[in-house]
Every structure is written in C-alpha cells, then in structure tokens.
Design a protein around this motif. Sequence first.
Motif, mmCIF file in Angstrom:
data_model
loop_
_atom_site.group_PDB
_atom_site.id
_atom_site.type_symbol
_atom_site.label_atom_id
_atom_site.label_comp_id
_atom_site.label_asym_id
_atom_site.label_seq_id
_atom_site.Cartn_x
_atom_site.Cartn_y
_atom_site.Cartn_z
ATOM 1 N N UNK A 57 0.835 -1.203 0.000
ATOM 2 C CA UNK A 57 0.000 0.000 0.000
ATOM 3 C C UNK A 57 0.868 1.250 0.000
ATOM 4 N N UNK A 58 0.593 2.164 -0.926
ATOM 5 C CA UNK A 58 1.334 3.420 -0.979
ATOM 6 C C UNK A 58 1.164 4.235 0.305
ATOM 7 N N UNK A 59 0.028 4.062 0.987
ATOM 8 C CA UNK A 59 -0.202 4.808 2.224
ATOM 9 C C UNK A 59 0.807 4.410 3.292
ATOM 10 N N UNK A 60 1.196 3.142 3.275
ATOM 11 C CA UNK A 60 2.204 2.670 4.231
ATOM 12 C C UNK A 60 3.614 3.024 3.764
ATOM 13 N N UNK A 61 3.798 3.059 2.448
ATOM 14 C CA UNK A 61 5.117 3.348 1.886
ATOM 15 C C UNK A 61 5.285 4.858 1.729
ATOM 16 N N UNK A 62 5.384 5.544 2.852
ATOM 17 C CA UNK A 62 5.346 7.008 2.894
ATOM 18 C C UNK A 62 6.501 7.646 2.117
ATOM 19 N N UNK A 63 7.718 7.263 2.437
ATOM 20 C CA UNK A 63 8.878 7.911 1.822
ATOM 21 C C UNK A 63 8.930 7.721 0.315
ATOM 22 N N UNK A 64 8.669 6.488 -0.139
ATOM 23 C CA UNK A 64 8.711 6.204 -1.570
ATOM 24 C C UNK A 64 7.656 7.023 -2.307
ATOM 25 N N UNK A 65 6.437 7.054 -1.768
ATOM 26 C CA UNK A 65 5.346 7.791 -2.416
ATOM 27 C C UNK A 65 5.630 9.287 -2.469
ATOM 28 N N UNK A 66 6.182 9.833 -1.378
ATOM 29 C CA UNK A 66 6.433 11.270 -1.315
ATOM 30 C C UNK A 66 7.637 11.673 -2.161
ATOM 31 N N UNK A 67 8.744 10.960 -1.987
ATOM 32 C CA UNK A 67 10.000 11.340 -2.645
ATOM 33 C C UNK A 67 9.958 11.132 -4.153
ATOM 34 N N UNK A 68 9.243 10.097 -4.589
ATOM 35 C CA UNK A 68 9.256 9.745 -6.009
ATOM 36 C C UNK A 68 7.963 10.115 -6.732
ATOM 37 N N UNK A 69 7.157 10.993 -6.140
ATOM 38 C CA UNK A 69 5.858 11.341 -6.731
ATOM 39 C C UNK A 69 5.995 11.813 -8.180
ATOM 40 N N UNK A 70 6.903 12.740 -8.429
ATOM 41 C CA UNK A 70 7.074 13.271 -9.788
ATOM 42 C C UNK A 70 7.620 12.216 -10.741
ATOM 43 N N UNK A 71 8.492 11.344 -10.226
ATOM 44 C CA UNK A 71 9.059 10.282 -11.062
ATOM 45 C C UNK A 71 7.992 9.256 -11.424
ATOM 46 N N UNK A 113 17.511 12.865 -8.304
ATOM 47 C CA UNK A 113 18.471 12.410 -7.285
ATOM 48 C C UNK A 113 17.793 11.948 -5.997
ATOM 49 N N UNK A 114 16.734 12.658 -5.569
ATOM 50 C CA UNK A 114 16.043 12.306 -4.326
ATOM 51 C C UNK A 114 15.358 10.942 -4.462
ATOM 52 N N UNK A 115 14.706 10.721 -5.603
ATOM 53 C CA UNK A 115 14.024 9.447 -5.835
ATOM 54 C C UNK A 115 15.042 8.321 -5.984
ATOM 55 N N UNK A 116 16.146 8.585 -6.670
ATOM 56 C CA UNK A 116 17.182 7.563 -6.849
ATOM 57 C C UNK A 116 17.727 7.103 -5.497
ATOM 58 N N UNK A 117 17.886 8.034 -4.569
ATOM 59 C CA UNK A 117 18.381 7.694 -3.230
ATOM 60 C C UNK A 117 17.371 6.822 -2.483
ATOM 61 N N UNK A 118 16.096 7.195 -2.547
ATOM 62 C CA UNK A 118 15.047 6.407 -1.891
ATOM 63 C C UNK A 118 14.906 5.035 -2.547
ATOM 64 N N UNK A 119 15.047 5.000 -3.864
ATOM 65 C CA UNK A 119 14.986 3.729 -4.589
ATOM 66 C C UNK A 119 16.115 2.810 -4.142
ATOM 67 N N UNK A 120 17.309 3.369 -3.976
ATOM 68 C CA UNK A 120 18.449 2.565 -3.532
ATOM 69 C C UNK A 120 18.160 1.898 -2.197
ATOM 70 N N UNK A 121 17.521 2.637 -1.287
ATOM 71 C CA UNK A 121 17.203 2.068 0.022
ATOM 72 C C UNK A 121 16.179 0.938 -0.118
ATOM 73 N N UNK A 122 15.194 1.116 -0.988
ATOM 74 C CA UNK A 122 14.192 0.077 -1.206
ATOM 75 C C UNK A 122 14.791 -1.153 -1.878
ATOM 76 N N UNK A 123 15.726 -0.944 -2.808
ATOM 77 C CA UNK A 123 16.395 -2.072 -3.453
ATOM 78 C C UNK A 123 17.312 -2.792 -2.469
ATOM 79 N N UNK A 124 17.897 -2.030 -1.559
ATOM 80 C CA UNK A 124 18.730 -2.621 -0.504
ATOM 81 C C UNK A 124 17.907 -3.598 0.322
ATOM 82 N N UNK A 125 16.683 -3.203 0.655
ATOM 83 C CA UNK A 125 15.787 -4.078 1.407
ATOM 84 C C UNK A 125 15.419 -5.307 0.586
#
Length: 299
Positions: A57-71, A113-125
């Motif tokens: 759920x995007x509602x639970x995935x706060x950082x990804x939804x917020x940081x990558x909204x434009x992407x 750059x902001x979305x790429x950083x958040x994506x890296x953390x999600x891929x790390x998981x």
Amino acid sequence: KICKPLAKKFCAEEMAQDTEKPGGALIECMIKHKVHSDMTVECAAVIEHYQILNLKDFKASYNLAKTCRDDFTKHCKDTKTPVEALQCLSEIKMKSVIGADQKETPGVEQLSPECAKELNFNLLQRSESVKLDPVLNKACGEDIEKFCPNVKPGKRRVTKCLESNRKELSEKCHTLLFKRERAIYKDQRNDMMLMRRCKGMIAKHCSKLSHPKRGIIGCLSKAMRKDLDFDVKCMKELVQRMEVRNVDYRLHPLLEESCMKDVTTHCQKELVPQIGDSQKEYNGKVLGCLKKAYVKSTK
C-alpha cells in the motif's frame, strides 16, 4: 515495545528526532540493522511485517510515495502498487546505468536524485529476502519449493540456494534471478548482506573509490589478499559474490565497460548461442574468451 531496547542501542540519534510519520529515520535505521547479529527474532519479525506492508500500500510506503511522486507521474503512471512502482523505477535505473556504461546517456531517462536515493534504500531491502521481493518470489515459487524447501527466508539464504541450483531452474525464475544479479552488481551498494557484513572492511579499504557503485567487490577482493586481519564474515560473503560473478562478464561492471570493444572483436562465437536469449548468463564463456585473447596479445 518489542524493538525499543534495540532501537536505543542501534538508533539512539534517530529516536531523538521527530520520526512519528511512517518511513521516518528511525524505521530506516532499524531496517539497516535488521540483519545485525544482536537483532532479536521478535524485533526482526516486527520490522519485516512493516516492510511487507510497505509493499502492499502506498499509504504505508510514505517515503517512496512522497519522494518519487514526480518520477511516478513521469515514468510509472500506470503502476498501482509499491511493488509495481519499485519494479518500474528499478527498470529506469538499470537502463540509465547501462546507458552510462555504454556512453549513451543522451536520451536515456533519469530519475531525480532524491528518488534515486530512496529507490536505492528500497532495493537494498529487496536484496535481503525473497519475502521482500514478491516478483522474484512468485516467478521462482515452484523452484523454491523444489530446491529450497527447508531454507528460511532472510539474509539472502533463498537467493543463494537458487544461485547454487541455477542450471536446474525454470526459465522464468532463471531469467529474473540473473536480472536481479545484474542490478545488484551494477550498484553493489544495494546488496544488504554485503554492505552489512563488510561495513568495517569497506570503511577501512574502500572509502575513496572512484566507482563506489561498481567497484566495492573488486576493492574488497584486492584487500582480502593483502590484509591479514581481514574480517572472516566479510570474506565469506565476498567469496560467494565472486563465485556468482564468474558466471558472466556482465556481472563485472567495470570489466564489461572496459572490454566492450574486445568482446565484440574477439568473442562473437561465444555470444552466438545466447543471441535472442541474452537475459541469462554466458556461464563464463565470454570471460574465458577474453582471457585467451589477452594471453595471445601478450605473446
């Protein structure tokens, strides 16, 4: 409550911050320490439950939804779940990295750059457990039941099991597993177990790499041969990565970039059987060809 003592131990600074919103610095810190040897089974289970909710759920995935909204709007507007969005963004990242390797950056889509950083953390998981990679888990479900029925998810255990049985895997599992491997070796910072087990050795030997994304394994392998006090846990993890890397030259990003012309010149015969099926590994054939070409050139 279950994780509070460990949060104080690992993430005291983050606890002092205002991290009430989902996906704040505290939970990010706890996720990074999830595979620590002092982490309890109970707390790890709580953290993993949170991670799985994030995938649903995007509602639970706060950082990804917020940081990558434009992407999302630009590249992935048809995605409906965080899993689909993560897959879409990962594809964009992979194409941009390959394009950069091949000096073809013009026209290649780039993430902010902001979305790429958040994506890296999600891929790390995602790299840590098949339970956090529903796409791979689904594609390899039958293979996991067949080859890894008693392997407990987490700490890359199931992935390692699949890698050790790669020649026997189903087509869809084999293809996706290699795709995941390529993505990890293209940006080795997204390999949670390597980064966790080798944190000290990376800080000691590899803090000033010119290619921090692609050069960590190479740097550590050189250090391992010279450092008599090289960490044993890191060594074990590193040797496993080096064994996997030898199945295909494309898992050596710096080698792939440097030898692109030589592969085309000397190794067409080795590439022919895979043409149309380049989504799987070459089983060391191209690496062997390059070694022969090098020996021949030095005579």
